[in-house]
Design a protein around this motif. Structure first.
Motif, PDB file in Angstrom:
ATOM      1  N   TYR A 171       0.895  -1.113  -0.205  1.00 46.34           N
ATOM      2  CA  TYR A 171      -0.059   0.064   0.106  1.00 46.34           C
ATOM      3  C   TYR A 171       1.025   1.310   0.103  1.00 46.34           C
ATOM      4  CZ  TYR A 171      -3.336   3.637   1.686  1.00 46.34           C
ATOM      5  OH  TYR A 171      -3.786   4.765   1.788  1.00 46.34           O
ATOM      6  N   THR A 172       1.976   1.437   0.767  1.00 49.37           N
ATOM      7  CA  THR A 172       2.888   2.622   0.852  1.00 49.37           C
ATOM      8  C   THR A 172       3.440   2.922  -0.537  1.00 49.37           C
ATOM      9  OG1 THR A 172       3.284   2.223   3.238  1.00 49.37           O
ATOM     10  CG2 THR A 172       5.123   3.385   2.041  1.00 49.37           C
ATOM     11  N   VAL A 173       3.581   1.924  -1.204  1.00 51.43           N
ATOM     12  CA  VAL A 173       4.295   2.142  -2.587  1.00 51.43           C
ATOM     13  C   VAL A 173       3.282   2.558  -3.468  1.00 51.43           C
ATOM     14  CG1 VAL A 173       5.459   1.052  -4.741  1.00 51.43           C
ATOM     15  CG2 VAL A 173       6.173   0.565  -2.424  1.00 51.43           C
ATOM     16  N   LEU A 174       2.142   2.048  -3.491  1.00 57.00           N
ATOM     17  CA  LEU A 174       1.089   2.281  -4.093  1.00 57.00           C
ATOM     18  C   LEU A 174       0.675   3.724  -3.912  1.00 57.00           C
ATOM     19  CD1 LEU A 174      -1.514   1.729  -6.357  1.00 57.00           C
ATOM     20  CD2 LEU A 174      -2.717   0.884  -4.279  1.00 57.00           C
ATOM     21  N   LEU A 175       0.595   4.243  -2.666  1.00 58.92           N
ATOM     22  CA  LEU A 175       0.160   5.660  -2.246  1.00 58.92           C
ATOM     23  C   LEU A 175       1.283   6.485  -2.862  1.00 58.92           C
ATOM     24  CD1 LEU A 175      -1.847   7.242  -0.331  1.00 58.92           C
ATOM     25  CD2 LEU A 175      -0.155   6.954   1.426  1.00 58.92           C
ATOM     26  N   VAL A 176       2.472   6.340  -2.768  1.00 56.77           N
ATOM     27  CA  VAL A 176       3.677   7.094  -3.241  1.00 56.77           C
ATOM     28  C   VAL A 176       3.391   7.523  -4.578  1.00 56.77           C
ATOM     29  CG1 VAL A 176       5.865   7.372  -3.654  1.00 56.77           C
ATOM     30  CG2 VAL A 176       5.198   6.727  -1.599  1.00 56.77           C
ATOM     31  N   LEU A 177       3.258   6.138  -5.556  1.00 53.97           N
ATOM     32  CA  LEU A 177       2.918   6.350  -6.779  1.00 53.97           C
ATOM     33  C   LEU A 177       1.680   6.943  -7.236  1.00 53.97           C
ATOM     34  CD1 LEU A 177       3.801   2.707  -7.899  1.00 53.97           C
ATOM     35  CD2 LEU A 177       4.909   4.675  -8.710  1.00 53.97           C
ATOM     36  N   ARG A 178       0.584   6.933  -6.468  1.00 55.97           N
ATOM     37  CA  ARG A 178      -0.568   7.748  -6.717  1.00 55.97           C
ATOM     38  C   ARG A 178      -0.459   9.218  -6.497  1.00 55.97           C
ATOM     39  NH1 ARG A 178      -3.313   5.846 -10.266  1.00 55.97           N
ATOM     40  NH2 ARG A 178      -5.099   7.069  -9.903  1.00 55.97           N
ATOM     41  N   LEU A 179       0.545   9.605  -5.583  1.00 56.30           N
ATOM     42  CA  LEU A 179       0.825  11.134  -5.342  1.00 56.30           C
ATOM     43  C   LEU A 179       1.540  11.670  -6.485  1.00 56.30           C
ATOM     44  CD1 LEU A 179       1.322  13.425  -3.443  1.00 56.30           C
ATOM     45  CD2 LEU A 179       3.394  12.265  -2.829  1.00 56.30           C
ATOM     46  N   LEU A 180       2.505  10.630  -7.069  1.00 58.20           N
ATOM     47  CA  LEU A 180       3.237  11.234  -8.312  1.00 58.20           C
ATOM     48  C   LEU A 180       2.295  11.004  -9.555  1.00 58.20           C
ATOM     49  CD1 LEU A 180       6.376   9.076  -7.811  1.00 58.20           C
ATOM     50  CD2 LEU A 180       6.187  11.618  -7.445  1.00 58.20           C
ATOM     51  N   TYR A 181       1.492  10.291  -9.584  1.00 61.46           N
ATOM     52  CA  TYR A 181       0.412  10.286 -10.643  1.00 61.46           C
ATOM     53  C   TYR A 181      -0.347  11.481 -10.865  1.00 61.46           C
ATOM     54  CZ  TYR A 181      -3.742   8.628 -13.331  1.00 61.46           C
ATOM     55  OH  TYR A 181      -4.749   8.708 -14.443  1.00 61.46           O
ATOM     56  N   GLY A 182      -0.824  11.961  -9.518  1.00 63.79           N
ATOM     57  CA  GLY A 182      -1.773  13.120  -9.352  1.00 63.79           C
ATOM     58  C   GLY A 182      -0.977  14.432 -10.065  1.00 63.79           C
ATOM     59  N   ILE A 183       0.461  14.599  -9.673  1.00 65.31           N
ATOM     60  CA  ILE A 183       1.082  15.745 -10.094  1.00 65.31           C
ATOM     61  C   ILE A 183       1.071  15.742 -11.805  1.00 65.31           C
ATOM     62  CG2 ILE A 183       3.246  16.709 -10.662  1.00 65.31           C
ATOM     63  CD1 ILE A 183       4.302  15.239  -7.970  1.00 65.31           C
ATOM     64  N   GLY A 184       1.005  14.543 -12.547  1.00 70.25           N
ATOM     65  CA  GLY A 184       0.896  14.539 -14.056  1.00 70.25           C
ATOM     66  C   GLY A 184      -0.447  15.080 -14.157  1.00 70.25           C
ATOM     67  N   MET A 185      -1.409  13.955 -13.630  1.00 69.72           N
ATOM     68  CA  MET A 185      -2.862  14.367 -14.061  1.00 69.72           C
ATOM     69  C   MET A 185      -3.397  15.914 -13.509  1.00 69.72           C
ATOM     70  SD  MET A 185      -4.948  11.982 -15.488  1.00 69.72           S
ATOM     71  CE  MET A 185      -6.658  11.967 -15.878  1.00 69.72           C
ATOM     72  N   GLY A 186      -2.950  15.975 -12.581  1.00 71.09           N
ATOM     73  CA  GLY A 186      -3.571  17.420 -12.109  1.00 71.09           C
ATOM     74  C   GLY A 186      -2.909  18.596 -13.140  1.00 71.09           C
ATOM     75  N   GLY A 187      -1.886  18.291 -13.441  1.00 73.52           N
ATOM     76  CA  GLY A 187      -1.087  19.336 -14.432  1.00 73.52           C
ATOM     77  C   GLY A 187      -1.820  19.582 -15.913  1.00 73.52           C
ATOM     78  N   GLU A 188      -2.375  18.205 -16.421  1.00 78.09           N
ATOM     79  CA  GLU A 188      -2.953  18.217 -17.686  1.00 78.09           C
ATOM     80  C   GLU A 188      -4.001  18.755 -17.872  1.00 78.09           C
ATOM     81  OE1 GLU A 188      -4.060  17.021 -21.363  1.00 78.09           O
ATOM     82  OE2 GLU A 188      -2.034  17.233 -20.385  1.00 78.09           O
ATOM     83  N   TRP A 189      -5.184  18.863 -16.662  1.00 81.40           N
ATOM     84  CA  TRP A 189      -6.493  19.563 -16.928  1.00 81.40           C
ATOM     85  C   TRP A 189      -6.374  21.013 -17.478  1.00 81.40           C
ATOM     86  CZ3 TRP A 189      -9.629  23.385 -15.515  1.00 81.40           C
ATOM     87  CH2 TRP A 189     -10.888  23.384 -16.096  1.00 81.40           C
ATOM     88  N   GLY A 190      -5.657  21.586 -16.670  1.00 80.06           N
ATOM     89  CA  GLY A 190      -5.494  23.163 -17.004  1.00 80.06           C
ATOM     90  C   GLY A 190      -4.911  23.571 -18.081  1.00 80.06           C
ATOM     91  N   LEU A 191      -3.729  22.885 -18.552  1.00 75.26           N
ATOM     92  CA  LEU A 191      -3.085  23.086 -19.613  1.00 75.26           C
ATOM     93  C   LEU A 191      -4.225  22.509 -20.931  1.00 75.26           C
ATOM     94  CD1 LEU A 191       0.455  21.634 -18.789  1.00 75.26           C
ATOM     95  CD2 LEU A 191      -0.472  24.075 -18.992  1.00 75.26           C
TER      96      LEU A 191
END
Length: 334
Positions: free
Chosen positions: A20-40
């Motif tokens: 779970y810990t690794v998954l949580l960190v990966l989802r945090l990193l995923y959110g950086i890319g996904m969050g940046g995409e919508w506005g752009l």
């Protein structure tokens, strides 16, 4: 393109998370890319669309969220029984690579190229304008209400259907497919009508209609009524959302349009993340219908109030001024 490539690889890596810990960190990193995409993505799309057609294309753009949700629900039927949840994460690489292929063939907007050549004002200097700062705070509040409205009608709903009503997971997914069809229809239709009615008025009409649907949405127990009420609710909720890509980009200063819509949206999303634990806590003591009614109704009402007191800049010509403040009304949301 960097955002899409980044979240594609991270999403694929989630399939191989050992704990779970690794998954949580990966989802945090995923959110950086996904969050940046919508506005752009919203800024790029709206800058390339003629001003008098932004409403429909705004709705079509935002309906991509619902279409993705629908396709993910269908993919669950095929992939999860054979490969489990890890297979779903692995499959997420495919549509992301498709979007990367499409994006690589889309040129930058002329508005952005003009803005870069004529004005390199840093974001912090733009925010020295009190009107820009007030507008930013207002839009964060609006996006908090919007995200609370959206997540409030979606996040806990499959749990309500399965745990609250005792229906099968397959039935819950079938209902999700139906209400996402409603979301797609609502986004495109109301997005288009916002060209006639105005951005704020369209949002208020959609949210008011959602208030009418709430009793049916939270109290229905038969599958047919669940499908109908959730379909109508998402027509209203995502219909209001269909206006947002155009509304946020039109309210954004030219020089920071890549920053402004996405950050206001994601800050609202961050605050609205409180919605699910609040709904779960209420449901534990009072049941799922009460949890949804107590959270969705205020969110819809707040969307109406915030839209009513705000301003809009429908049809503004991007690049007309350095900070895009075509009028005092458009510059100051209050």
């Amino acid at each position: 393109m960097v955002d899409v490539a980044f979240y594609s690889v991270i999403g694929f890596a989630c399939a191989f998370a050992p704990n779970y810990t690794v998954l949580l960190v990966l989802r945090l990193l995923y959110g950086i890319g996904m969050g940046g995409e919508w506005g752009l993505g919203a800024a790029l799309a709206m800058e390339k669309i003629p001003a008098d057609r932004r409403g429909f294309w705004s709705g079509l753009l935002q309906s991509g969220y619902s279409l993705g949700y629908l396709l993910a629900a269908v993919a669950f039927f095929v992939i999860e029984p054979a490969f489990g949840w890890r297979g779903l994460f692995a499959f997420s690489l495919v549509p992301a690579l498709v979007s990367l292929w499409v994006r690589s063939r889309v040129e930058e907007s002329e508005v952005w190229e003009k803005s870069v050549k004529l004005n390199r004002t840093p974001a912090y200097q733009v925010f020295r304008n009190p009107a820009v700062l007030r507008r930013f705070v207002y839009l964060v509040a609006l996006m908090t209400a919007f995200n609370w409205m959206s997540h409030g009608t979606q996040d806990i709903y499959p749990t309500f259907v399965k745990k609250g009503l005792g229906l099968s997971p397959d039935t819950a997914i079938a209902i999700a497919v139906v209400y996402n069809i409603g979301a797609i229809i609502g986004g495109m239709v109301l997005g288009a009508y916002s060209e006639r009615l105005g951005r704020r008025r369209t949002i208020m009409i959609a949210a008011a209609a959602g208030l009418v649907v709430v009793p049916f949405f939270v109290l229905s127990t038969a599958v047919g009524w669940l499908m109908l009420s959730s379909f109508l609710m998402q027509v209203c909720v995502q219909g209001a959302w269909g206006v947002i890509p155009a509304h946020l980009t039109e309210m954004s200063p030219d020089t920071i349009r890549g920053f402004y819509p996405g950050v206001t949206y994601q800050l609202g999303n961050l605050i609205a993340a409180l919605n699910l634990p609040i709904q779960e806590a209420i449901a534990e003591h009072h049941g799922y219908p009460v949890a949804m009614a107590w959270t969705v109704t205020p969110a819809l009402a707040l969307v109406i109030v915030l839209s009513a007191v705000g301003k809009e800049a429908k049809g503004v010509r991007f690049g007309s001024t350095g900070t895009q403040a075509p009028s005092t009304a458009a510059a100051d949301p209050a």
